[in-house]
Design a protein around this motif. Structure first.
Motif, PDB file in Angstrom:
ATOM      1  N   VAL A 158      42.416  38.025 -39.490  1.00  8.12           N
ATOM      2  CA  VAL A 158      42.154  37.515 -40.836  1.00  8.12           C
ATOM      3  C   VAL A 158      43.205  38.094 -41.766  1.00  8.12           C
ATOM      4  N   VAL A 159      43.657  37.281 -42.727  1.00  7.05           N
ATOM      5  CA  VAL A 159      44.642  37.736 -43.706  1.00  7.05           C
ATOM      6  C   VAL A 159      44.099  37.477 -45.106  1.00  7.05           C
ATOM      7  N   ASP A 160      44.207  38.494 -45.933  1.00  7.74           N
ATOM      8  CA  ASP A 160      43.793  38.410 -47.331  1.00  7.74           C
ATOM      9  C   ASP A 160      45.030  38.114 -48.160  1.00  7.74           C
ATOM     10  N   THR A 161      45.035  37.034 -48.899  1.00  5.76           N
ATOM     11  CA  THR A 161      46.208  36.665 -49.693  1.00  5.76           C
ATOM     12  C   THR A 161      46.027  37.086 -51.135  1.00  5.76           C
ATOM     13  N   GLY A 162      47.141  37.371 -51.784  1.00  2.00           N
ATOM     14  CA  GLY A 162      47.098  37.855 -53.149  1.00  2.00           C
ATOM     15  C   GLY A 162      46.945  36.744 -54.168  1.00  2.00           C
ATOM     16  N   GLY A 163      46.724  37.131 -55.387  1.00  2.90           N
ATOM     17  CA  GLY A 163      46.620  36.176 -56.481  1.00  2.90           C
ATOM     18  C   GLY A 163      47.932  36.104 -57.241  1.00  2.90           C
ATOM     19  N   PHE A 164      47.990  36.674 -58.441  1.00  2.00           N
ATOM     20  CA  PHE A 164      49.221  36.610 -59.218  1.00  2.00           C
ATOM     21  C   PHE A 164      49.558  38.013 -59.701  1.00  2.00           C
ATOM     22  N   GLU A 165      50.792  38.196 -60.126  1.00  2.00           N
ATOM     23  CA  GLU A 165      51.210  39.478 -60.676  1.00  2.00           C
ATOM     24  C   GLU A 165      50.869  39.518 -62.149  1.00  2.00           C
ATOM     25  N   PRO A 166      50.099  40.511 -62.589  1.00  2.00           N
ATOM     26  CA  PRO A 166      49.745  40.590 -64.007  1.00  2.00           C
ATOM     27  C   PRO A 166      50.981  40.919 -64.856  1.00  2.00           C
ATOM     28  N   GLY A 167      50.877  40.647 -66.109  1.00  2.00           N
ATOM     29  CA  GLY A 167      51.977  40.982 -67.013  1.00  2.00           C
ATOM     30  C   GLY A 167      52.773  39.797 -67.496  1.00  2.00           C
ATOM     31  N   ALA A 168      52.398  38.586 -67.065  1.00  2.00           N
ATOM     32  CA  ALA A 168      53.127  37.395 -67.534  1.00  2.00           C
ATOM     33  C   ALA A 168      52.851  37.189 -69.023  1.00  2.00           C
ATOM     34  N   PRO A 169      53.818  36.656 -69.761  1.00  2.00           N
ATOM     35  CA  PRO A 169      53.595  36.380 -71.189  1.00  2.00           C
ATOM     36  C   PRO A 169      52.369  35.499 -71.380  1.00  2.00           C
ATOM     37  N   ALA A 170      51.613  35.773 -72.418  1.00  2.00           N
ATOM     38  CA  ALA A 170      50.336  35.084 -72.615  1.00  2.00           C
ATOM     39  C   ALA A 170      50.519  33.580 -72.742  1.00  2.00           C
ATOM     40  N   GLU A 171      51.609  33.162 -73.434  1.00  2.00           N
ATOM     41  CA  GLU A 171      51.763  31.734 -73.647  1.00  2.00           C
ATOM     42  C   GLU A 171      52.082  30.980 -72.359  1.00  2.00           C
ATOM     43  N   HIS A 172      52.556  31.700 -71.346  1.00  2.00           N
ATOM     44  CA  HIS A 172      52.908  31.046 -70.088  1.00  2.00           C
ATOM     45  C   HIS A 172      51.939  31.404 -68.962  1.00  2.00           C
TER      46      HIS A 172
END
Length: 482
Positions: free
Chosen positions: A61-75
């Motif tokens: 089984v492999v657990d995949t990641g989501g997103f990297e935090p810190g992206a500009p709020a508007e994007h």
């Protein structure tokens, strides 16, 4: 859900937007806390793998990641959508089945629909796990009917936190993938009792002596893997660069050496989680992990200037967990010798820091000059012969008797622990079933002692496995069965 060591396991990928509970579900399936779990999105940055067993069937089984935090709020919304889709695509490339994990409290979202659309087009076996269904249907939980809109067929309500519904999900997955059953120890047949060419439950058919040896070259970035493979092949088959992470994928090359065929796989460097930033590097890690699964022999390149650093320990631990034949290749030894380092010092340091791979042979090489590079192929051929070998049952039982006479198993609650009979039941790795009176009472220390005596008696430098099972008492004559 216990861990087992086996090859050719189907890979199941857990995919979904951040904070739906993928890592909690991963830990539940793996049977141990492996992934970092926090109540905040984006915690999982890298693939996290586990080999495990469900209902006597071996899976990964492999657990995949989501997103990297810190992206500009508007994007943030666009960035979230893009990265989740990339994670899903990455898992789809390697997995036999994909589980879309959604949040039963938050309900169906546009991100869920987008990922589902990508998965449908991939043509993989798909499942929906509606997580966080902790109370069996309350106003705080979305109705399951909403998730049938995804068109995946059956929807599985689960609570990874409270272990509800996970078993039903895994039952459906192993049934759909037709995962073969791993036999219990009492079902194993000694190799001596099988017909020639008969398929065995644990070790499969007798290995073909003419089959190519699959050799994977692994290691952390910039230890010289591609240079090493080039030296093996005698040509510039791969791009070689001093920049870490040049190799982006796992590449196979065929080679014949001393009339023996090898398939050599050059893999991408495996980094620590916080060092992986680009999607292409994430993909490299996935492929390198799978290359280890597919290999018969793994040559792990180590840097001669650093003995047993953290990244090496993690990587070698993965190889040991999978019971792969291992060769420790200390590369760049020409540079270490210039600094007056000695092989004795390096062996001592590595044994102190990584005692769990002490049985594996160690070769000191220089890929740049070609020194001792061919020795890795000689060693791989020798180790494969050990891994595929048959061990006569009489010799095994002579050893077992001598070991017990010299060093009996410790008493358990004042009662003796006796080992009666040993027979080989599998290949690659050599696997031995031992009949005894109290399997649960045999300590880890005594198992390691027995393993060391086996290595000394037969000169083994490959992983070996023991399966301890209780001997059934024979029914007395004239006595009816209960």
């Amino acid at each position: 859900m216990t861990e087992i060591l086996a090859a050719a396991r189907p890979l199941i990928a857990l995919v979904g937007r951040p904070n739906v509970g993928k890592s909690t579900l991963f830990n539940r399936i793996a049977g141990r806390r492996m992934a970092i779990v926090e109540d905040e999105p984006g915690v999982t940055r890298d693939r996290n793998y586990a080999d495990c067993e469900w209902d006597h069937r071996a899976i990964s089984v492999v657990d995949t990641g989501g997103f990297e935090p810190g992206a500009p709020a508007e994007h943030a919304p666009d960035r979230l959508m893009r990265q989740v889709r990339e994670q899903a695509q990455l898992a789809v490339d390697e997995a036999a089945a994909v589980v879309l994990v959604v949040d039963g409290r938050a309900g169906l979202t546009e991100v869920d629909r987008s990922v589902a659309g990508l998965l449908r087009r991939a043509g993989k076996r798909l499942f929906v796990a509606v997580n966080k269904m902790d109370s069996g249907g309350t106003e705080a939980e979305a109705p399951l009917s909403d998730f049938y809109e995804l068109g995946f067929g059956e929807v599985f309500p689960v609570s990874a936190e409270h272990d509800r519904g996970v078993g039903e999900l895994l039952d459906a997955i192993v049934a759909e993938l037709q995962v073969p059953r791993t036999p219990a120890p009492e079902e194993l047949t000694p190799l001596d009792e099988r017909e020639e060419g008969e398929e065995g439950e644990e070790g499969g058919r007798a290995p073909d002596p003419d089959a190519p040896i699959r050799l994977a070259i692994i290691g952390r970035p910039n230890v010289g893997k591609s240079t090493f493979v080039n030296a093996l092949l005698g040509e510039q088959r791969f791009v070689v660069s001093a920049v870490a992470g040049t190799t982006r994928d796992s590449i196979d090359s065929e080679i014949t050496y001393k009339d023996r065929k090898f398939v050599v796989t050059d893999t991408a460097g495996i980094r620590r989680k916080r060092s992986i930033a680009q999607k292409v590097e994430l993909y490299s890690v996935v492929r390198a992990m799978r290359s280890i699964d597919e290999a018969e022999v793994v040559a792990c390149l180590l840097d001669a200037s650093e003995a047993g650093v953290e990244q090496d320990a993690r990587l070698l631990g993965l190889v040991a967990e999978k019971s792969k034949v291992l060769i420790c290749v200390v590369n760049k030894w020409d540079l270490a010798e210039a600094e007056e380092a000695t092989q004795a010092w390096y062996r001592k340091e590595l044994a102190k820091r990584l005692p769990f791979i002490s049985f594996a042979p160690m070769i000191f090489t220089s890929a740049k000059t070609g020194k001792n590079v061919a020795k890795v192929l000689d060693t791989a051929a020798r180790l494969v012969q050990q891994s595929r070998a048959r061990f006569p049952t009489p010799a095994l039982n002579d050893l077992l008797e001598n070991v017990q006479r010299a060093h009996p198993a410790p008493l358990a609650r004042g009662k003796p622990v006796k080992l009666y009979y040993m027979a080989q039941v599998g290949y690659a790795p050599p696997t031995f079933a031992i009949q005894c009176n109290r399997p649960e009472a045999i300590s880890g220390d005594y198992k390691r002692f027995l393993e060391n005596r086996m290595r000394e008696a037969f000169g083994l430098e490959v992983p070996i496995r023991f399966l301890f099972k209780e001997r059934r008492r024979a029914r007395r004559r004239g006595k009816p069965s209960a």
